[in-house]
Design an enzyme around this catalytic site. Structure first.
Site, PDB file in Angstrom:
ATOM      1  CE1 TYR A 117      -3.965  -1.620  -0.492  1.00  0.00           C
ATOM      2  CE2 TYR A 117      -3.458  -2.764   1.365  1.00  0.00           C
ATOM      3  CZ  TYR A 117      -4.287  -2.524   0.245  1.00  0.00           C
ATOM      4  OH  TYR A 117      -5.450  -3.395   0.122  1.00  0.00           O
ATOM      5  NE  ARG A 118       5.600   1.739   4.229  1.00  0.00           N
ATOM      6  CZ  ARG A 118       6.356   2.075   5.013  1.00  0.00           C
ATOM      7  NH1 ARG A 118       6.969   3.264   4.639  1.00  0.00           N
ATOM      8  NH2 ARG A 118       6.021   1.816   6.321  1.00  0.00           N
TER       9      ARG A 118
END
EC number: 5.6.2.2
Length: 143
Positions: free
Chosen positions: A6-7
Site C-alpha cells: 500500500y505504500r
C-alpha cells in the site's frame, strides 16, 4: 507485507508482486523475513481460558487452542513452535479434515510449506510423533 504494497500500489500492481519480491530477497540472503522486519498479517486464532491443569507429576499443563483457519500462516506456525518449545512433554493435536487438503495442512505443520521450502521461515515444526492427528480418518469410515 500489505503495508509495503500500500505504500506504492501503482508500482507493485498486486499484493503477490510484493510477496514474491520479499520471498526472493529472503531466499537470496539466506535469512528470515523477521530479519528484514517484514511479515504477513496473521490470520490464525488463539483461544485460551487460562486453564492450567496440574498433573500428578507436578507439571503444569496449559490448555489452549490455536486455529490456523486452513493452511497456517507464518505467525501461526511460529506461535505453535513457541508453545511446543515451551512445553516439550505436552502432546500437540491437529484436527484436520480427512481429505487431501486436510492431510496437506497437517504436512505443512510437520514438514513446512512446499511453496516456501527455500525459506527457513517455513521449515516445519519438527514435532514428529508429538503432533497427533485428531479426528476422523479415512480408515475410520471402513470400520
Amino acid at each position: 507485507m500489505r503495508d509495503v504494497y500500500y505504500r506504492n500500489v501503482p508500482l507493485f500492481g498486486q499484493q503477490r508482486v510484493v510477496d514474491n519480491i520479499v520471498d526472493d530477497l529472503v531466499a537470496t540472503a539466506g535469512l528470515k523475513r523477521e530479519d528484514f522486519h517484514v511479515c504477513a498479517s496473521a490470520k490464525g486464532l488463539v483461544a485460551s481460558d487460562c486453564l492450567i491443569v496440574t498433573l500428578t507429576t507436578g507439571d503444569d499443563l496449559p490448555l489452549s487452542s490455536t486455529n490456523g483457519k486452513g493452511y497456517p500462516d507464518l505467525a501461526t506456525l511460529q506461535f505453535t513452535r513457541l508453545v511446543a518449545d515451551s512445553f516439550p512433554r505436552v502432546p500437540i493435536y491437529a484436527l484436520v479434515d480427512a481429505d487431501p487438503h486436510g492431510i496437506d495442512i497437517l504436512s505443512v505443520y510437520t514438514h513446512g510449506s512446499r511453496a516456501n521450502a527455500h525459506s527457513a521461515d517455513h521449515a516445519g515444526l519438527g514435532l514428529g510423533p508429538r503432533l497427533r492427528w485428531m479426528g476422523v480418518k479415512a480408515t475410520d469410515l471402513w470400520r
